[in-house]
Design a protein around this motif. Structure first.
Motif, PDB file in Angstrom:
ATOM      1  N   VAL A 312       0.857  -1.190   0.000  1.00 19.29           N
ATOM      2  CA  VAL A 312       0.000   0.000   0.000  1.00 19.29           C
ATOM      3  C   VAL A 312       0.893   1.240   0.000  1.00 19.29           C
ATOM      4  O   VAL A 312       1.818   1.345   0.814  1.00 19.29           O
ATOM      5  CB  VAL A 312      -0.946   0.026   1.215  1.00 19.29           C
ATOM      6  N   ALA A 313       0.622   2.183  -0.926  1.00 19.65           N
ATOM      7  CA  ALA A 313       1.377   3.436  -1.017  1.00 19.65           C
ATOM      8  C   ALA A 313       0.657   4.544  -0.268  1.00 19.65           C
ATOM      9  O   ALA A 313      -0.543   4.448   0.027  1.00 19.65           O
ATOM     10  CB  ALA A 313       1.575   3.822  -2.482  1.00 19.65           C
ATOM     11  N   GLN A 314       1.378   5.610   0.012  1.00 16.16           N
ATOM     12  CA  GLN A 314       0.778   6.756   0.698  1.00 16.16           C
ATOM     13  C   GLN A 314      -0.042   7.625  -0.232  1.00 16.16           C
ATOM     14  O   GLN A 314      -0.969   8.307   0.196  1.00 16.16           O
ATOM     15  CB  GLN A 314       1.872   7.611   1.348  1.00 16.16           C
ATOM     16  N   ARG A 315       0.287   7.627  -1.540  1.00 17.16           N
ATOM     17  CA  ARG A 315      -0.435   8.449  -2.489  1.00 17.16           C
ATOM     18  C   ARG A 315      -0.334   7.824  -3.877  1.00 17.16           C
ATOM     19  O   ARG A 315       0.352   6.827  -4.077  1.00 17.16           O
ATOM     20  CB  ARG A 315       0.105   9.884  -2.508  1.00 17.16           C
ATOM     21  N   GLY A 316      -1.024   8.430  -4.841  1.00 20.91           N
ATOM     22  CA  GLY A 316      -1.087   7.833  -6.167  1.00 20.91           C
ATOM     23  C   GLY A 316      -2.069   6.678  -6.163  1.00 20.91           C
ATOM     24  O   GLY A 316      -3.092   6.708  -5.483  1.00 20.91           O
ATOM     25  N   THR A 317      -1.779   5.642  -6.938  1.00 23.93           N
ATOM     26  CA  THR A 317      -2.561   4.409  -6.870  1.00 23.93           C
ATOM     27  C   THR A 317      -2.114   3.688  -5.613  1.00 23.93           C
ATOM     28  O   THR A 317      -0.970   3.252  -5.511  1.00 23.93           O
ATOM     29  CB  THR A 317      -2.325   3.544  -8.117  1.00 23.93           C
ATOM     30  N   LEU A 318      -3.022   3.554  -4.657  1.00 23.53           N
ATOM     31  CA  LEU A 318      -2.624   3.164  -3.306  1.00 23.53           C
ATOM     32  C   LEU A 318      -2.309   1.689  -3.147  1.00 23.53           C
ATOM     33  O   LEU A 318      -1.271   1.327  -2.593  1.00 23.53           O
ATOM     34  CB  LEU A 318      -3.717   3.579  -2.316  1.00 23.53           C
ATOM     35  N   VAL A 319      -3.214   0.814  -3.594  1.00 19.43           N
ATOM     36  CA  VAL A 319      -3.108  -0.609  -3.249  1.00 19.43           C
ATOM     37  C   VAL A 319      -2.587  -1.422  -4.427  1.00 19.43           C
ATOM     38  O   VAL A 319      -3.145  -1.369  -5.529  1.00 19.43           O
ATOM     39  CB  VAL A 319      -4.467  -1.166  -2.792  1.00 19.43           C
TER      40      VAL A 319
END
Length: 374
Positions: A312-319
């Motif tokens: 999971v990222a903090q921003r952008g495409t998350l999952v």
């Protein structure tokens, strides 16, 4: 060097996301609610010519006026906008006075402030700006960083046509230019775009449309490569680990709502998803640097174990997609070695002992009879 600062207007930065046309709010020449003659977003200041483009030389920004009496060479709006208008020092786009000299060459700075929504991926944010200027745009700064210094090929500023910065391409009837503003200097939260213009006698101005389709390029989801370390035996503690990656360098979410893991057991050596096996343990990794362990149980005997991770990222495409490690095992139950049992010594009963004693006595008597006489 004298710097003439204009009265500053209260700015209310807008928040930009990746929805269509959200950047249209940054078009030049949109009237302020309190004063329709003043741009509601863009600000302006001017410096003596050749002052140098370092932000260390900049002074305070003030109001940018919407130009209503345009120079004959200024077309009405950028080609792709019905709202953007020219802005300058005043409604006529006239040159200011600097150091008592009228109509001298000047450097003009046009700046807009805005906020980037936390969901925007900085690595894929590249708004398109269609603009023109009197005379020339010589540089653009993102958060005080020169983009020309990043390389003209990155931005495509038309620094050609004249060795004189006041004569760069970009000014003239209907000569609107478009650049994609991809930059490593965008940041979450507050941002500024500062356009550095050089202008000669008798007028100076700038117009730009930052509008249209989605300002963000396609954003890739994060990815992970998990692995299991330890001994494939019952009662052993295994460690799950993974590497995190994101094409746009969007950072990992290492919070309790971020990257997730699952320990999975399966009789199959080709499991690819946690749902294909039995989930033994799950939770959040707290980031790739965290450590997640699992102690093997008797029920794991002869089965394979997997460490499955959903990044999971903090921003952008998350999952990102769930990824499972290679099969670990099969798990074995190890039988501890047993101590050696000493060999039993046979015991003789009383009759055997008496018989053995007689045998020994007879043997001794026989030897005595054979002894030679002295």
């Amino acid at each position: 060097m004298a710097v003439c600062a204009l009265p500053a207007q209260a700015q209310s930065p807008v928040t930009i996301d990746c929805s269509p046309n959200s950047l249209a709010q940054l078009n030049t020449g949109q009237p302020s609610a309190s004063n329709p003659a003043i741009d509601g977003r863009w600000r302006f200041q001017y410096l003596a010519a050749y002052a140098g483009s370092s932000p260390a030389n900049w002074g305070s920004f003030g109001d940018a006026a919407i130009v209503t009496s345009r120079n004959a060479s200024w077309t009405s709006t950028p080609a792709n906008s019905s709202t953007a208008q020219w802005i300058g020092l005043n409604a006529w786009g006239g040159q200011p006075y600097i150091d008592g000299a009228n109509f001298g060459n000047i450097d003009g700075l046009f700046q807009v402030q805005f906020n980037l929504d936390p969901s925007v991926s900085l690595g894929s944010f590249q708004p398109s700006m269609t603009y023109s200027a009197d005379n020339s745009v010589v540089d653009i700064f993102i958060n005080g960083q020169s983009q020309l210094a990043r390389g003209a090929g990155t931005w495509g500023l038309p620094q050609a046509g004249s060795a004189n910065q006041f004569g760069y391409n970009g000014f003239g009837s209907s000569r609107w230019l478009t650049i994609a503003m991809a930059s490593p200097d965008w940041q979450a939260g507050a941002n500024t775009i500062t356009v550095y213009v050089k202008s000669g006698n008798p007028a100076m101005g700038f117009a730009a449309a930052i509008a249209g389709a989605n300002a963000c390029t396609a954003n890739e989801a994060p990815s992970a490569i998990p692995a299991v370390n330890g001994q494939p035996e019952v009662g052993q503690t295994l460690t799950g680990s993974y590497s995190y990656a994101d094409t746009e360098t969007d950072p990992e979410d290492g919070s309790t709502a971020g990257t997730r893991y699952q320990w999975v057991r399966s009789a199959n050596a080709d499991l690819t998803q946690a749902a294909q096996g039995t989930v033994l343990q799950s939770g959040n990794t707290m980031g790739a640097s965290g450590t997640v362990t699992y102690t093997t149980q008797a029920a794991d005997d002869k089965a394979y174990l997997y460490y499955c991770v959903t990044p999971v990222a903090q921003r952008g495409t998350l999952v990102g997609a769930e990824v499972c490690s290679a099969a670990f095992g099969p798990i074995k139950t190890t039988t501890p070695p047993q101590p050696a049992t000493p060999k039993a010594v046979p015991l003789l009963d009383i009759w055997a002992l008496l018989g053995l004693s007689g045998l020994v006595a007879g043997w001794g008597l026989a030897r005595a009879r054979k002894r030679p006489q002295a």
